[in-house]
Design a protein around this motif. Structure first.
Motif, short mmCIF file in Angstrom:
data_model
loop_
_atom_site.label_atom_id
_atom_site.label_comp_id
_atom_site.label_asym_id
_atom_site.label_seq_id
_atom_site.Cartn_x
_atom_site.Cartn_y
_atom_site.Cartn_z
N ALA A 171 0.82 -1.22 0.00
CA ALA A 171 0.00 0.00 0.00
C ALA A 171 0.85 1.26 0.00
O ALA A 171 0.39 2.32 -0.40
CB ALA A 171 -0.92 0.00 1.22
N PHE A 172 2.09 1.16 0.44
CA PHE A 172 2.94 2.34 0.53
C PHE A 172 3.21 2.89 -0.86
O PHE A 172 3.67 2.16 -1.73
CB PHE A 172 4.26 1.94 1.19
CG PHE A 172 4.80 3.00 2.05
CD1 PHE A 172 4.35 3.16 3.34
CD2 PHE A 172 5.77 3.86 1.57
CE1 PHE A 172 4.85 4.15 4.13
CE2 PHE A 172 6.28 4.85 2.37
CZ PHE A 172 5.81 5.00 3.65
N PRO A 173 2.92 4.17 -1.09
CA PRO A 173 3.10 4.71 -2.44
C PRO A 173 4.56 4.63 -2.88
O PRO A 173 5.45 5.04 -2.15
CB PRO A 173 2.66 6.16 -2.30
CG PRO A 173 1.85 6.22 -1.07
CD PRO A 173 2.37 5.16 -0.17
N ILE A 175 6.10 6.33 -5.05
CA ILE A 175 6.80 7.60 -5.26
C ILE A 175 7.35 8.17 -3.97
O ILE A 175 8.31 8.91 -3.99
CB ILE A 175 5.91 8.65 -5.96
CG1 ILE A 175 4.58 8.76 -5.26
CG2 ILE A 175 5.75 8.38 -7.41
CD1 ILE A 175 3.83 10.02 -5.66
N VAL A 176 6.74 7.79 -2.84
CA VAL A 176 7.26 8.29 -1.57
C VAL A 176 8.61 7.65 -1.27
O VAL A 176 9.58 8.33 -0.93
CB VAL A 176 6.27 7.99 -0.43
CG1 VAL A 176 6.86 8.38 0.90
CG2 VAL A 176 4.98 8.73 -0.66
N GLY A 179 11.04 9.07 -3.61
CA GLY A 179 11.39 10.45 -3.26
C GLY A 179 12.32 10.52 -2.07
O GLY A 179 13.30 11.27 -2.07
N LEU A 180 12.03 9.70 -1.06
CA LEU A 180 12.88 9.69 0.14
C LEU A 180 14.30 9.25 -0.22
O LEU A 180 15.29 9.88 0.17
CB LEU A 180 12.28 8.74 1.18
CG LEU A 180 13.01 8.60 2.51
CD1 LEU A 180 13.05 9.93 3.21
CD2 LEU A 180 12.32 7.58 3.39
N ILE A 194 14.78 0.31 -5.66
CA ILE A 194 14.37 -0.05 -4.30
C ILE A 194 12.87 0.15 -4.13
O ILE A 194 12.17 -0.70 -3.59
CB ILE A 194 15.18 0.76 -3.27
CG1 ILE A 194 16.65 0.39 -3.39
CG2 ILE A 194 14.69 0.47 -1.87
CD1 ILE A 194 17.56 1.18 -2.51
N ILE A 263 7.01 5.51 -14.71
CA ILE A 263 6.38 6.58 -13.92
C ILE A 263 7.36 7.14 -12.91
O ILE A 263 7.51 8.35 -12.76
CB ILE A 263 5.12 6.06 -13.22
CG1 ILE A 263 4.05 5.77 -14.26
CG2 ILE A 263 4.63 7.07 -12.20
CD1 ILE A 263 2.66 5.70 -13.74
N ARG A 323 -4.44 -8.06 -13.30
CA ARG A 323 -4.30 -6.72 -12.79
C ARG A 323 -4.49 -6.66 -11.29
O ARG A 323 -4.23 -5.65 -10.66
CB ARG A 323 -5.34 -5.84 -13.47
CG ARG A 323 -4.94 -4.39 -13.39
CD ARG A 323 -5.90 -3.53 -14.14
NE ARG A 323 -5.90 -2.25 -13.48
CZ ARG A 323 -5.55 -1.13 -14.05
NH1 ARG A 323 -5.17 -1.11 -15.29
NH2 ARG A 323 -5.59 0.00 -13.38
N GLY A 324 -4.95 -7.78 -10.74
CA GLY A 324 -5.39 -7.84 -9.36
C GLY A 324 -4.60 -7.02 -8.36
O GLY A 324 -5.15 -6.16 -7.68
N ALA A 326 -2.21 -4.83 -8.78
CA ALA A 326 -1.46 -3.71 -9.35
C ALA A 326 -1.36 -2.57 -8.37
O ALA A 326 -2.22 -2.40 -7.53
CB ALA A 326 -2.13 -3.22 -10.62
N TYR B 379 -12.98 -3.45 -9.03
CA TYR B 379 -11.56 -3.79 -8.96
C TYR B 379 -10.71 -2.64 -9.48
O TYR B 379 -9.72 -2.23 -8.88
CB TYR B 379 -11.32 -5.02 -9.83
CG TYR B 379 -10.53 -6.10 -9.17
CD1 TYR B 379 -9.78 -5.85 -8.03
CD2 TYR B 379 -10.51 -7.38 -9.70
CE1 TYR B 379 -9.07 -6.86 -7.43
CE2 TYR B 379 -9.80 -8.39 -9.11
CZ TYR B 379 -9.08 -8.12 -7.98
OH TYR B 379 -8.38 -9.12 -7.40
N MET B 407 8.06 16.71 -0.81
CA MET B 407 9.31 15.96 -0.75
C MET B 407 10.43 16.75 -1.40
O MET B 407 11.57 16.69 -0.97
CB MET B 407 9.15 14.62 -1.45
CG MET B 407 8.37 13.64 -0.62
SD MET B 407 8.52 11.97 -1.19
CE MET B 407 7.73 12.07 -2.77
N TRP B 413 9.12 16.69 5.93
CA TRP B 413 8.93 15.24 5.93
C TRP B 413 7.86 14.81 6.91
O TRP B 413 7.31 13.72 6.79
CB TRP B 413 10.25 14.53 6.18
CG TRP B 413 11.10 14.65 4.97
CD1 TRP B 413 11.98 15.65 4.69
CD2 TRP B 413 11.10 13.81 3.82
NE1 TRP B 413 12.53 15.47 3.45
CE2 TRP B 413 12.00 14.35 2.90
CE3 TRP B 413 10.41 12.65 3.48
CZ2 TRP B 413 12.24 13.77 1.66
CZ3 TRP B 413 10.66 12.07 2.25
CH2 TRP B 413 11.57 12.63 1.36
N LEU B 424 -2.67 5.87 2.95
CA LEU B 424 -2.82 4.48 3.38
C LEU B 424 -4.21 4.23 3.93
O LEU B 424 -4.84 3.22 3.63
CB LEU B 424 -1.77 4.14 4.44
CG LEU B 424 -0.32 4.06 3.96
CD1 LEU B 424 0.59 3.65 5.10
CD2 LEU B 424 -0.19 3.09 2.82
#
Lengths: 326, 447
Positions: A171-173, A175-176, A179-180, A194, A263, A323-324, A326, B379, B407, B413, B424
């Protein structure tokens, strides 16, 4: 059609049938009312959403619509050949000293006389990001998935923890994370690798452990009866059953990761995504089209190749729509 | 495992009976090992191609620690400037304290200096000519010369001379950078400062009970509006956290996913009937429609998003359009495949009573495929709530853009953490919502 029938047709019915008919028609009426009400609510929500989107946008839809094609017009390259010159870093007859037509300076020289056109080089980076992160992610998911499945792990706590870890990773985006890491490691492909790997562990891990849970437990019972250890049971009873599905899902994930790394490139992860967002932002029509063509061809090739490989490895069963996660 | 006792005749018989077990091809026997070696070699190549070691070696790892600390703590960053023999604190970051607030860790001293307290034994006594650094109760005086700060002899490892300034680290509590004209202090505290109300708000610095009491029974702080509405207003317009802005950006992301998927569903629905081979009999039309779906799908959401961003400007509209275009392709494909799998008997039944073609589809086909259609759309809706964040980052608006901006400034941050938590939460809620709806539509097996 029962709906169209008026009461007159049913005048000859007996009392008991009459009651049933009335009840049925009552239900049809209720249902219709519900349908109408939900459609109205739906339309209101939709209207409000559209209005909100339009208000929040920096350009309003109907104001911008007439200019939509203006923007497309600014993206017509000087000549169709120009697209291929941009693609292969050949000198352009339109060169005016600006970066827009100066394709040759981007060449990536391997030796003194041999070069790779920049976009191909960037594309190679993007694809390698996708492949490396799929390998890393699939390895992580493979190691984790056996600990998340009900049929192999007795301890509820282990299972719960591993599943939650996968959920968070998934669930963690992306891009975050990218970006970090870009802030720490400076902008480049490693942050992308990573980030995509982390996401892949979560997404593939879920698919993997579901496959493991659906495995036939008879071979496992056999091994257990002959005193095999947990590792041996996994290796000889479960693995042969689930491996084809694992491979299939990993290949599907490769396709998704090619897009994901594009992306992430666009938000500073290196590769073709970065060049693409630059060229579209600077109105470099020929370059933009060259990249779009390259991306299209790549995505189609990767899709076809992975479909071919899956078909060869496991046959037709692997062709559910993937796609489940994704 | 023990060796099985097999005599020669049995051995021959077994070898002859199961050649596929005993004479497997090279690929069957060593395929896995070869693949493993190939993967390993490839990874080793990429390891050098992507310069992994130099990149990690050159990484700013102390920055990583700071950013991660920002997720659960906050920094107050006053600059103590030396002006005319006085020390003047100057606040740069997000106005964490109102003007003239009494701060218990930053106190003026009688001689025109300031004392910065980092812990019971750690503190700085700042004067324009000398900064007294106390670490574990021991005094290390840093002298301020004309153009530089000078590290005293015998200073511990936590104090470092860096060019013409002296850096002091106090661990989690913070750090200080002593220069010839100012001391740059970072003081770190657990939690998120001013999360609810910023320093401009009359509710700032009050306890929960006091705020609740004010909202329920207190006199109006602002004669124009009631206290709860003032509190809400102050909360949403919080200067440092920008709750209102973030929530509206989050809303944009949700709207992008909702409207995009909905439009895609509405358009893909009729088109799928055209693309399905068993419903529209003309092969060229089927083929054309399927290639059209492929076209929409194969151009990535990112490319659509960038294009529409150029056309409409940043905001949710390009996001909606991008999701709409890609998902029309994807849903069209899935829908037409579902249509091609329908049971023909029901259509024949409706046809046999002489129904018009549209009625045949309505009563013979739609009831069979509708649950699948709705389930697939749900879905996609669910997965688009996540993708909307990603395409937001390339300029299509929504919380993705906000996230990326925060960011890029490298200062916010804690705000990034806040937005990530919100994302989330929303993804979690929408996953469950969509799962619940799906299992209602499909029955229990639908998920």
């Amino acid at each position: 059609m029962a709906h169209a029938a008026g009461p007159a047709q049913f005048s000859g019915l007996q009392e008991s049938s009459r009651t049933i008919l009335d009840h049925y028609q009552q239900q049809v009426r209720t249902r219709r009312i519900y349908t109408v009400v939900s459609i109205v609510v739906f339309l209101i929500v939709l209207g409000a959403s559209l209005d909100f989107a339009n208000e929040a946008n920096s350009g309003k839809f109907f104001e911008r619509l007439p200019y939509f094609f203006d923007f497309l017009k600014s993206f017509v390259p000087n000549s169709p050949l120009e697209i291929f010159r941009a693609m292969f870093d050949l000198p352009s007859p339109y060169a005016d000293g600006s970066i827009k037509f100066d394709y040759t300076s981007d060449r990536v020289w391997i030796t003194d006389s041999f070069y790779i056109p920049n976009f191909f080089y960037q594309l190679a980076i993007t694809i390698n990001i996708a492949i490396v992160s799929t390998i890393l992610g699939a390895t992580g998911a493979f190691l984790l998935c056996f600990f998340a499945s009900t049929n192999l792990v007795g301890a509820g706590l282990t299972r719960w923890v591993v599943r939650r870890i996968m959920e968070i990773l998934r669930a963690f985006p992306e891009i975050v994370v990218a970006g970090l890491l870009a802030a720490i490691l400076s902008i480049g492909p490693i942050a992308a690798i990573i980030a995509v790997s982390i996401h892949t562990i979560g997404a593939l891990g879920k698919l993997f452990f579901e496959v493991v849970e659906n495995a036939d437990m008879k071979p496992d019972e056999g091994l257990r009866a002959s005193g095999a250890s947990w590792l041996e049971r996994v290796r000889f009873a479960i693995l042969p059953q689930v491996l084809p599905n694992f491979v299939s899902y990993t290949l599907l994930r490769t396709e998704i990761n090619v897009r994901a790394s594009t992306i992430i490139g666009a938000v500073g992860g290196g590769g073709i995504g970065e060049v693409f967002s630059l060229s579209i932002g600077r109105d470099h029509a020929a370059k933009t089209y060259a990249i779009i063509i390259l991306l299209l061809v790549t995505v189609i090739c990767v899709d076809q190749f992975s479909a071919w490989l899956r078909r060869r490895l496991i046959g037709k069963q692997s062709f559910e729509f993937g796609r489940g996660a994704a | 495992m023990s060796n099985l006792a097999v005599n020669a005749a049995d051995r021959e018989r077994l070898l002859a009976a199961y050649p596929e077990v005993f004479h497997r091809s090279l690929m069957q026997r060593w395929g896995l090992a070869i693949a493993a070696v190939a993967v390993f070699v490839y990874l080793a190549f990429c390891f050098s191609f992507f310069n992994v070691i130099p990149t990690f070696a050159n990484g700013n790892w102390d920055r990583a620690a700071i950013y991660l600390q920002d997720w659960y703590s906050w920094r107050a960053q006053p600059r103590l400037r030396f002006q005319n023999g006085q020390v003047v604190p100057q606040w740069t970051s997000r106005r964490q304290y109102p003007d003239g607030a009494a701060i218990d860790w930053l106190k003026p001293t009688s001689n025109g200096g300031y004392t910065v307290i980092f812990g019971s034994d750690d503190r700085l006594d700042v004067t324009p000519s000398q900064v007294d650094v106390y670490i574990d109760g021991k005094l290390y005086p840093v002298a301020i010369r004309g153009d530089r700060a000078v590290l005293p002899a015998g200073a511990p490892a936590r104090m470092v001379q860096d060019d013409n300034k002296v850096n002091v680290r106090f661990g989690f509590a913070g750090q200080a950078e002593i220069r010839n004209n100012q001391v740059y202090v970072q003081r770190r505290f657990l939690g998120w400062a001013n999360f609810f109300f910023d320093t401009q708000s009359p509710f700032w610095g009050r306890s929960v009970t006091s705020v609740a009491g004010l909202m329920l029974f207190g006199e109006r702080l602002d004669p124009a509006q009631s206290n709860p509405s003032l509190a809400l207003d102050n909360f949403l317009n919080n200067g440092s956290w920008q709750h209102g802005d973030i929530l509206s950006k989050l809303m944009q992301t949700l709207v992008m996913a909702f409207v995009g998927t909905l439009f895609a569903t509405l358009i893909a629905f009729p088109l799928a009937f055209v693309a399905a081979r068993n419903i529209t009999t003309s092969r060229p039309v089927n083929w054309g429609m399927k290639r059209f779906f492929d076209f929409l799908r194969s151009i990535d959401m990112l490319i659509w998003a960038l294009f529409f961003t150029r056309a409409f400007g940043p905001g949710p509209l390009p996001g909606i359009a991008a999701i709409f275009f890609t998902d029309t392709g994807a849903l069209g494909k899935v829908y037409s495949e579902a249509l091609e799998n329908v049971d023909d008997k029901q259509r024949e039944g409706v046809k046999s009573v002489g129904a018009a073609p549209v009625i045949v589809q309505r009563y013979g086909v739609v009831p069979q495929v509708l649950p699948i259609f709705i389930s697939q759309s749900l879905y996609f809706w669910e997965s688009n709530t996540r993708s909307a964040t990603a395409i937001g980052a390339v300029g299509a608006g929504g919380i993705g853009l906000k996230l990326l901006e925060s960011m890029k400034t490298n200062a916010d941050w804690d705000k990034v953490a806040y937005m990530v938590l919100l994302i989330l939460l929303v993804v979690f809620v929408f996953d469950n919502l969509s799962n619940a709806l799906r299992s209602r539509v499909m029955g229990k097996k639908g998920s």
